[in-house]
Design an enzyme around this catalytic site. Structure first.
Site, PDB file in Angstrom:
ATOM      1  N   GLU B  60      80.281 -51.750  -0.447  1.00 30.65           N
ATOM      2  CA  GLU B  60      79.837 -50.875   0.639  1.00 30.65           C
ATOM      3  C   GLU B  60      78.360 -50.536   0.555  1.00 30.65           C
ATOM      4  O   GLU B  60      77.653 -50.514   1.577  1.00 30.65           O
ATOM      5  CB  GLU B  60      80.669 -49.585   0.657  1.00 30.65           C
ATOM      6  CG  GLU B  60      82.115 -49.769   1.105  1.00 30.65           C
ATOM      7  CD  GLU B  60      83.035 -50.346   0.033  1.00 30.65           C
ATOM      8  OE1 GLU B  60      82.583 -50.480  -1.125  1.00 30.65           O
ATOM      9  OE2 GLU B  60      84.196 -50.658   0.344  1.00 30.65           O
ATOM     10  N   HIS B 129      91.707 -40.609   0.353  1.00 34.26           N
ATOM     11  CA  HIS B 129      91.796 -41.494   1.513  1.00 34.26           C
ATOM     12  C   HIS B 129      91.797 -40.728   2.832  1.00 34.26           C
ATOM     13  O   HIS B 129      92.223 -41.261   3.858  1.00 34.26           O
ATOM     14  CB  HIS B 129      93.046 -42.374   1.435  1.00 34.26           C
ATOM     15  CG  HIS B 129      92.821 -43.690   0.741  1.00 34.26           C
ATOM     16  ND1 HIS B 129      92.173 -43.807  -0.452  1.00 34.26           N
ATOM     17  CD2 HIS B 129      93.156 -44.958   1.100  1.00 34.26           C
ATOM     18  CE1 HIS B 129      92.133 -45.081  -0.809  1.00 34.26           C
ATOM     19  NE2 HIS B 129      92.711 -45.802   0.118  1.00 34.26           N
TER      20      HIS B 129
HETATM   21  C1  LIG Z   1      85.464 -48.573  -2.190  1.00 32.58           C
HETATM   22  C2  LIG Z   1      86.667 -49.082  -1.483  1.00 32.58           C
HETATM   23  N1  LIG Z   1      86.521 -50.005  -0.510  1.00 32.58           N
HETATM   24  C3  LIG Z   1      87.597 -50.471   0.140  1.00 32.58           C
HETATM   25  C4  LIG Z   1      88.848 -50.037  -0.188  1.00 32.58           C
HETATM   26  C5  LIG Z   1      90.056 -50.583   0.538  1.00 32.58           C
HETATM   27  N2  LIG Z   1      90.867 -51.379  -0.368  1.00 32.58           N
HETATM   28  C6  LIG Z   1      91.976 -50.901  -0.943  1.00 32.58           C
HETATM   29  S1  LIG Z   1      92.705 -51.997  -1.934  1.00 32.58           S
HETATM   30  C7  LIG Z   1      91.561 -53.160  -1.564  1.00 32.58           C
HETATM   31  C8  LIG Z   1      91.672 -54.537  -2.137  1.00 32.58           C
HETATM   32  C9  LIG Z   1      91.183 -54.617  -3.478  1.00 32.58           C
HETATM   33  O1  LIG Z   1      91.395 -55.917  -3.910  1.00 32.58           O
HETATM   34  P1  LIG Z   1      91.404 -56.238  -5.434  1.00 32.58           P
HETATM   35  O2  LIG Z   1      90.401 -55.379  -6.132  1.00 32.58           O
HETATM   36  O3  LIG Z   1      91.259 -57.687  -5.595  1.00 32.58           O
HETATM   37  O4  LIG Z   1      92.838 -55.731  -5.909  1.00 32.58           O
HETATM   38  P2  LIG Z   1      94.281 -56.184  -5.390  1.00 32.58           P
HETATM   39  O5  LIG Z   1      94.648 -55.319  -4.225  1.00 32.58           O
HETATM   40  O6  LIG Z   1      94.210 -57.605  -5.040  1.00 32.58           O
HETATM   41  O7  LIG Z   1      95.174 -55.880  -6.540  1.00 32.58           O
HETATM   42  C10 LIG Z   1      90.612 -52.675  -0.693  1.00 32.58           C
HETATM   43  C11 LIG Z   1      89.488 -53.436  -0.198  1.00 32.58           C
HETATM   44  C12 LIG Z   1      88.959 -49.062  -1.187  1.00 32.58           C
HETATM   45  N3  LIG Z   1      90.143 -48.554  -1.544  1.00 32.58           N
HETATM   46  N4  LIG Z   1      87.873 -48.612  -1.824  1.00 32.58           N
END
Ligand SMILES: Cc1ncc(C[n+]2csc(CCOP(=O)(O)OP(=O)(O)O)c2C)c(N)n1
Lengths: 326, 351
Positions: B60, B129
């Site tokens: 971000e 959130h």
């Molecule tokens: C700073 C931030 N940006 C976006 C999100 C939205 N978000 C929640 S889970 C996620 C995916 C994260 O992917 P990864 O780190 O690969 O973990 P996975 O869900 O695949 O276990 C995102 C983008 C968030 N929670 N926090």
């Protein structure tokens, strides 16, 4: 009975650890529709091996932090199942007293120092734990569990830099499951280099392993932890694995079109639990009867956790401002 | 009359703006994904291509800074965040860079960028959130901050935000996305600045913003049955703030209630009460009241929802207080079937 093989008990405990997590997660999925767990849930079904393999290689006093997909990490580190299910139901007996929900888990007794859903935000905090340990001369390792997307956050690189600079006893365990919500790696990172390549570029010991093989994860972690403990600094393990269910929620989501059924099936064929069972059969240390007994025990444990959570008191309005300050 | 949901209105606003101006570019996590960002960006990548509608790394801070550079160099980018909480990682580019750019370089450059964020409550989104931090942005000179509450305004203000040569913070409460209303077809703008007179009345002024406008209108419906006519003002924009409409209304009614879905301390509700005190002091016949969240993070437990989220009954109680009336226990009664942690009855999770 488990045969007298040198690593039989390790093999069995890795398998059991994964089976327990799988059964808990399936119970959460099966119960989610009852509208009792009124919070987002991110299941780790398919990704049990990293949690179990890493935590099995840690010592009791070592510490762990995680993110939104943390049930498996919490359970593998010894977090209380009762407190986790109660937390999902928003009960006073939950590990955050109902204030956090499934995306916020903590069990300090077990060394699980916290999980929060802001991607990447616990990474520097974990490094800070290790910084304090080093400063205070404690013989302890800290693990930061993270997903592939978390490596895109600036704070990851800032944390890695500091951990290296001060040779901190911290392990970065990256579960690369190829997706961030519905976004594949290819729209987020150049395909010609891996995550381990990036941190190797920082000058950090960085390794790639099969994240569906709990024994490989265990052995890699044991060696990495020894490196960190002996003052040689942090290590990153990139573990290739896959989430079976939808990003958030109890169901499957292959039909919405962001990933193919073939890809899903190919990974499902690499089920970490089946892999471990097959290996144990091959080495003649798999005991089906013992497993059946274990599954029964876990089933009872899960039923108990759900029924305790159901009958537990919900936080009352007069406690709304409680815990704001200490 | 053509009705669209708030989410459809946003999507249509993007279509109109992108069709008219090839510099308009949308980026953000999940913007082109199958869920289409709560249905607000559905089909846009198909229509306008992957170089104008794109996903981004989970980064971000960096991506927001990159958006600023793109805006300086000829694009008119909109960066989208599914939760305001995620955008907090980008406070430097938003508040310390974008907001200052025109002023600190003596007007040498324009910064036509839109920071679009979703905020709001429910379904256990909990402490990290669902933060409602609109007042933070509204505190900063150099940013414009808009929070539409109707589908028509969502479309019109979005197009205005994209047309604006300055950084605009565009905030949507997630409980508004399914709300339906008349939305004019075609390209149109709703000016950034003026508040909306949502209802005219003479007994009390209720100033509300974003989702709280719905609660304020419900409160005024219920009060009207008792013969109390409320003047309801939908703020629409927090910066610039339409002082006149508020002051004129308070001069007319002599009583003020402000409803905000955020904690009160040092928030926009304090600003509105200050305006009334400074400019309509002699008209005030009672102490202004504000209806806000309790001073703690959002708890996840559903059992705390009733104590945490202010709603029409709280606004009614505040109105009674300003009018010197007895409190009425039934104001806060929650109708059977209403669940305060769900945006609509059809919602069953998971996020
Ligand atoms: C700073 C931030 N940006 C976006 C999100 C939205 N978000 C929640 S889970 C996620 C995916 C994260 O992917 P990864 O780190 O690969 O973990 P996975 O869900 O695949 O276990 C995102 C983008 C968030 N929670 N926090």
């Amino acid at each position: 009975m488990i045969a007298e093989k040198p690593n039989a008990s390790l093999a069995a405990s890795l398998l059991k650890g994964m089976v327990r997590i799988r059964l808990v997660e399936e119970a959460i999925a099966a119960n989610y529709g009852r509208q009792e767990m009124r919070c987002p849930v991110h299941l780790s079904i398919g990704q049990e091996a990293p949690a179990v393999g890493v935590c099995a290689a840690l010592r009791d006093g070592d510490q762990v932090m995680s993110g939104h997909r943390s049930h498996a990490h919490y359970l593998a580190k010894g977090g209380s199942l009762n407190a986790m299910i109660a937390e999902m139901m928003g009960k006073e007996t939950g590990c955050c007293k109902g204030r956090g929900g499934s995306m916020h888990l903590v069990d300090l007794q077990a060394g699980f120092v916290g999980a929060v859903p802001i991607v990447g935000s616990t990474i520097p905090i974990a490094v800070g734990l290790a910084f304090a340990d080093k400063t205070l001369g404690r013989d302890r390792v800290t693990v930061a569990f993270l997903g592939d997307a978390a490596t895109e956050e600036g704070v990851f690189h800032e944390s890695v830099n500091f951990a290296l600079l001060h040779k901190l006893p911290v392990l970065f365990i990256c579960e690369n499951n190829l997706y961030s919500v519905y976004s594949p790696l290819a729209v987020r990172q150049p395909t010609e280099r891996s995550i381990a390549d990036i941190t190797a570029g920082h000058g950090m010991r960085s390794e790639k392993h099969d994240g569906n093989d709990p024994l490989a994860v265990y052995e890699a972690t044991l060696s990495a932890a020894q490196h960190a403990r002996s003052g040689k600094g942090p290590v990153l393990l990139e573990l290739a694995t896959y989430r079976w269910r939808e990003h958030c929620g109890p169901g499957y989501d292959n039909h919405i079109g962001y990933r193919s059924e073939e890809e899903f099936l190919a990974w499902k064929a690499k089920d970490p639990i089946e892999l471990q069972k097959t290996r144990m059969k091959h080495e003649a240390i798999h005991d089906a009867e013992d497993m059946a007994r274990f599954e029964e025990e876990v089933g009872a444990e899960i039923n108990e956790a759900f029924s305790l959570a159901r009958s537990a008191p919900a936080p009352s309005a007069d406690g709304l401002l409680k815990h704001l300050y200490h | 009359m053509r009705e669209l949901t708030y989410a459809q209105a946003i999507q249509e606003g993007f279509c109109e703006a992108m069709a008219r101006d090839e510099r308009v570019t949308l980026l953000g996590l999940g913007v082109p994904d199958p869920k289409g960002f709560f249905g607000t960006t559905t089909d846009l990548q198909n229509r306008f291509g992957p170089s104008r509608v794109l996903d981004m790394p989970c980064a971000e801070a960096g991506m927001t800074g990159i958006t600023l550079g793109a805006a300086l160099n000829g694009l008119r980018p909109v960066i989208n965040h599914q939760r305001l909480d995620f955008a907090l990682l980008a406070m430097d580019p938003m508040c310390t860079q974008a907001a200052k750019w025109s002023y600190m370089f003596g007007g040498a450059m324009k910064m036509p960028v839109v920071f679009r964020m979703i905020l709001g409550r429910g379904w256990g989104q909990g402490p990290q959130h669902s933060q409602c931090l609109h007042s933070w942005f509204a505190h900063i000179p150099g940013l414009k901050v808009v929070m539409p509450s109707t589908p028509a305004d969502a479309k019109g203000l979005l197009i205005s935000a994209i047309e604006d040569d300055n950084p605009v913070v565009f905030l949507e409460h997630r409980w508004l996305h399914h709300i339906k209303g008349h939305v004019p077809a075609g390209y149109y703008t709703t000016p950034i600045g003026p508040a909306r007179q949502a209802r005219s009345g003479k007994h009390v002024t209720i100033v509300a913003l974003s989702y709280m406008v719905l609660e304020a209108l419900e409160a005024s419906d219920r009060l009207q049955k008792e013969g109390i006519d409320a003047d309801v003002i939908d703020l629409r924009c927090l910066r610039p703030l339409d002082a006149n409409l508020i002051i004129e209304s308070v001069k007319k009614t002599g009583h003020l209630v402000v409803a905000d879905s955020a904690t009160g301390q040092v928030g926009v509700s304090a600003e509105i009460i200050t305006l009334a005190s400074q400019h309509a002091f002699s008209s005030l016949r009672s102490a202004p009241q504000r209806v806000c969240f309790p001073e703690c993070p959002t708890p996840t437990a559903p059992s705390l929802a009733a104590a945490y989220y202010p709603r029409s009954g709280h606004i009614m109680a505040a109105v009674r207080k300003t009018l010197g009336m007895e409190t009425d226990e039934t104001d806060l009664h929650i109708a059977p079937g209403v669940e305060l942690d769900k945006p609509n009855p059809a919602f069953t999770g998971p996020f």
